[in-house]
Design a protein around this motif. Structure first.
Motif, short mmCIF file in Angstrom:
data_model
loop_
_atom_site.label_atom_id
_atom_site.label_comp_id
_atom_site.label_asym_id
_atom_site.label_seq_id
_atom_site.Cartn_x
_atom_site.Cartn_y
_atom_site.Cartn_z
N LEU A 137 0.83 -1.20 0.00
CA LEU A 137 0.00 0.00 0.00
C LEU A 137 0.87 1.25 0.00
O LEU A 137 0.66 2.18 -0.80
CB LEU A 137 -0.91 -0.02 1.23
CG LEU A 137 -1.75 1.22 1.51
CD1 LEU A 137 -2.68 1.51 0.34
CD2 LEU A 137 -2.54 1.06 2.80
N GLY A 265 -10.28 -8.20 -4.97
CA GLY A 265 -9.07 -8.35 -4.18
C GLY A 265 -9.07 -9.63 -3.37
O GLY A 265 -8.06 -10.34 -3.28
N TRP A 380 -0.29 -8.94 -5.24
CA TRP A 380 -0.10 -7.82 -4.31
C TRP A 380 -0.17 -6.48 -5.06
O TRP A 380 -0.72 -5.50 -4.53
CB TRP A 380 1.25 -7.96 -3.61
CG TRP A 380 1.33 -9.15 -2.72
CD1 TRP A 380 2.01 -10.31 -2.97
CD2 TRP A 380 0.67 -9.33 -1.47
NE1 TRP A 380 1.82 -11.19 -1.93
CE2 TRP A 380 1.02 -10.63 -0.99
CE3 TRP A 380 -0.16 -8.52 -0.69
CZ2 TRP A 380 0.55 -11.12 0.22
CZ3 TRP A 380 -0.62 -9.02 0.53
CH2 TRP A 380 -0.27 -10.30 0.97
N CYS A 383 -3.96 -5.80 -5.93
CA CYS A 383 -4.76 -5.48 -4.74
C CYS A 383 -4.47 -4.07 -4.23
O CYS A 383 -5.35 -3.42 -3.66
CB CYS A 383 -4.49 -6.50 -3.64
SG CYS A 383 -5.27 -8.11 -3.93
N ALA A 384 -3.24 -3.58 -4.44
CA ALA A 384 -2.90 -2.22 -4.03
C ALA A 384 -3.42 -1.18 -5.02
O ALA A 384 -3.59 -0.02 -4.66
CB ALA A 384 -1.39 -2.08 -3.88
N GLN A 387 -8.19 -0.54 -5.35
CA GLN A 387 -9.06 -0.01 -4.30
C GLN A 387 -9.10 1.53 -4.34
O GLN A 387 -8.05 2.16 -4.47
CB GLN A 387 -8.60 -0.47 -2.92
CG GLN A 387 -8.46 -1.98 -2.77
CD GLN A 387 -9.76 -2.73 -3.00
OE1 GLN A 387 -10.84 -2.14 -2.99
NE2 GLN A 387 -9.65 -4.02 -3.22
N ARG A 392 -9.30 2.39 0.69
CA ARG A 392 -8.12 1.58 0.39
C ARG A 392 -7.66 0.77 1.59
O ARG A 392 -7.33 -0.41 1.46
CB ARG A 392 -7.00 2.48 -0.13
CG ARG A 392 -5.80 1.72 -0.68
CD ARG A 392 -4.94 2.63 -1.52
NE ARG A 392 -5.65 3.04 -2.71
CZ ARG A 392 -5.41 4.18 -3.37
NH1 ARG A 392 -4.49 5.01 -2.92
NH2 ARG A 392 -6.10 4.47 -4.44
N ILE A 396 -7.82 -3.33 1.22
CA ILE A 396 -6.58 -4.11 1.26
C ILE A 396 -6.53 -4.95 2.54
O ILE A 396 -6.00 -6.06 2.53
CB ILE A 396 -5.36 -3.19 1.13
CG1 ILE A 396 -5.38 -2.50 -0.24
CG2 ILE A 396 -4.07 -3.97 1.29
CD1 ILE A 396 -4.24 -1.54 -0.46
N THR A 400 -5.88 -8.87 2.33
CA THR A 400 -4.73 -9.41 3.04
C THR A 400 -5.16 -10.43 4.09
O THR A 400 -4.52 -11.47 4.26
CB THR A 400 -3.92 -8.28 3.70
OG1 THR A 400 -3.59 -7.30 2.72
CG2 THR A 400 -2.64 -8.81 4.31
#
Length: 471
Positions: A137, A265, A380, A383-384, A387, A392, A396, A400
């Protein structure tokens, strides 16, 4: 000459310019050291587990709990990471994780019993859960779109470097059964990571969310070589923050478009775990022993897996911002499907001959290479990226948490499942899962190469199909 003065203009292959200072690259690398700790603590248990079992007379089920306790704690850490990151910032979340890494490493090395060892693994799991959330992130928020994929993937490269170093250390220390040294040496990089976190700046996007636009602009000017682009990026962030909608959980319940990105995600993280990669990372020596390798040969074959994992991740970094996310992810899942089918077939034949053992190593090396060029770093990264800014941290955190929950479940039952179903059927099931993931990628995964986070958010909130959020 200053660090910023020595920086040049970073460009993607399609000609999109991005004025990103060398300072931003250095900051991203420091944050990516979280991945090194992640990899070290993931990989070290593979070589230490057999010796731990011998010293404490732990059976297969107890060994599953020793391994999976870190994953369960990582799931809890990822749940807390969203709130920690939102309220205290990504930098402070990483700093807290570094202290947990240090404490957990010491506790594991000095553990007088299995219960204390598991407690140390829980501390490491909390650290991994927080770091795995905060590092990608943070990196995605401080880098420009032209190099964002490579920089987030560099985090995954650090994971693979950590796994490889842990495997090599395990191999060297295995001759004297020095499992405490295997676990205790992790405290050294943990201390270095803690020092690195102390000098990181706060994320400009997080500062904007906290209403501190002055500090956000100051940090952005340090991270971008062109002041005009820095100001434009600050304006884009401010514009997104002015849009109506709540934060995190409130946005999830009130906005169907945000729910779509969260679900994507979550699906990506489940995909990553059901490839079978982490059971291979945790239990590789036992898998090789099931294929009739000796103890020493199993340990060094495992180290070779770590080397291929690291080298192939370097390939992903080189091409993620050239080829894009979707092509690499599809190629990755196709390779893993073929490799798992090959490994299952060899296990069905018995794996007694030298040729079959070489074939088994080749199949697992191919599988690891396939994972590392796509499913490892790209999940990864995506997913970052997908969002929206307001949600966010929540989005995430959900993905995660899912990663670690699935990781815990698989690692907690793998030895039992392999004993019940047999090695061939187990590998066949993983092959089936990887084939399914090719279809899911084709249907739902967007191509986000060269697209700003704000553009992706605008397309998501306008209701576009998930696979159309990028290019």
């Amino acid at each position: 000459m200053s660090l910023d003065q020595s920086a040049g203009l970073v460009r993607s292959d399609d000609g999109v310019g991005a004025a990103s200072s060398a300072r931003a690259i250095v900051v991203g690398i420091l944050a990516a050291l979280a991945g090194l700790m992640f990899g070290l603590d993931t990989g070290v248990i593979a070589g230490a587990l057999g010796f731990i079992g011998d010293e404490f007379h732990a059976g297969a089920r107890m060994q599953e709990w020793i391994v999976s306790s870190m994953m369960a704690a990582a799931a809890l850490g990822s749940m807390a990471a969203g709130r920690i990151s939102f309220h205290f910032g990504r930098r402070r979340a990483l700093l807290g994780a570094s202290l947990l890494f240090l404490a957990g490493s010491v506790a594991c090395a000095l553990a007088p019993s299995i219960s204390v060892l598991i407690a140390g693994r829980v501390l490491l799991g909390l650290a991994v859960g927080i770091a795995a959330f905060a590092a990608p992130l943070y990196i995605s928020e401080i880098t420009v779109e032209a190099v964002r994929g490579a920089m987030v993937s560099f985090y995954q490269l650090m994971v693979t470097l950590g796994i490889f170093l842990a495997y090599v250390t395990d191999s060297l220390l295995s001759y004297g059964a020095h499992w405490r040294w295997m676990l205790g040496l992790m405290a050294v990089p943990a201390a270095l990571f803690c020092l690195g976190c102390a000098v990181l700046p706060d994320s400009p996007r997080w500062l904007m969310m906290r209403g501190d636009s002055k500090r956000a602009r100051q940090v952005m000017l340090h991270l971008r070589r062109d002041p005009t682009e820095a100001d434009a990026e600050i304006r884009d962030i401010a514009q997104e923050l002015r849009k109506p909608g709540g934060n995190g959980g409130a946005l999830f319940w009130t906005n169907a478009n945000f729910r779509r990105s969260v679900m994507l995600g979550v699906a990506l993280q489940i995909m990553q775990q059901l490839t079978g990669i982490n059971v291979l990372m945790y239990y590789a020596p036992k898998i090789f022993q099931a294929a009739h390798f000796g103890v020493s040969a199993s340990t060094w074959a495992t180290a070779l897996l770590g080397l291929i994992n690291m080298a192939s991740t370097g390939f992903a970094i080189a091409f993620i911002d050239r080829w894009g996310r979707r092509p690499l992810l599809i190629l990755s899942c196709a390779i893993m499907t073929a490799a798992m089918l090959g490994a299952g077939g060899l296990m069905m034949l018995g794996g007694d001959s030298l040729a079959q053992q070489i074939g088994m190593v080749a199949a697992l090396l191919t599988f690891v290479a396939g994972f590392a060029i796509g499913a490892g770093p790209l999940v990864w990264t995506l997913c970052a990226e997908i969002q929206p800014l307001r949600g966010r941290d929540f989005g995430i955190a959900c993905s995660t948490f899912t990663n670690w929950a699935a990781n815990w479940l698989i690692s907690n039952v793998f030895l039992t499942m392999m004993a019940a179903l047999g090695e061939a059927v187990t590998f066949g099931l993983f092959a089936l899962m990887n084939g399914l993931f090719v279809v899911i990628t084709l249907l739902y995964v967007p191509e986000t190469r060269g697209v700003s986070l704000e553009e992706i958010e605008a397309r998501l909130m306008s209701g576009r199909r998930l696979r159309d959020l990028g290019r």
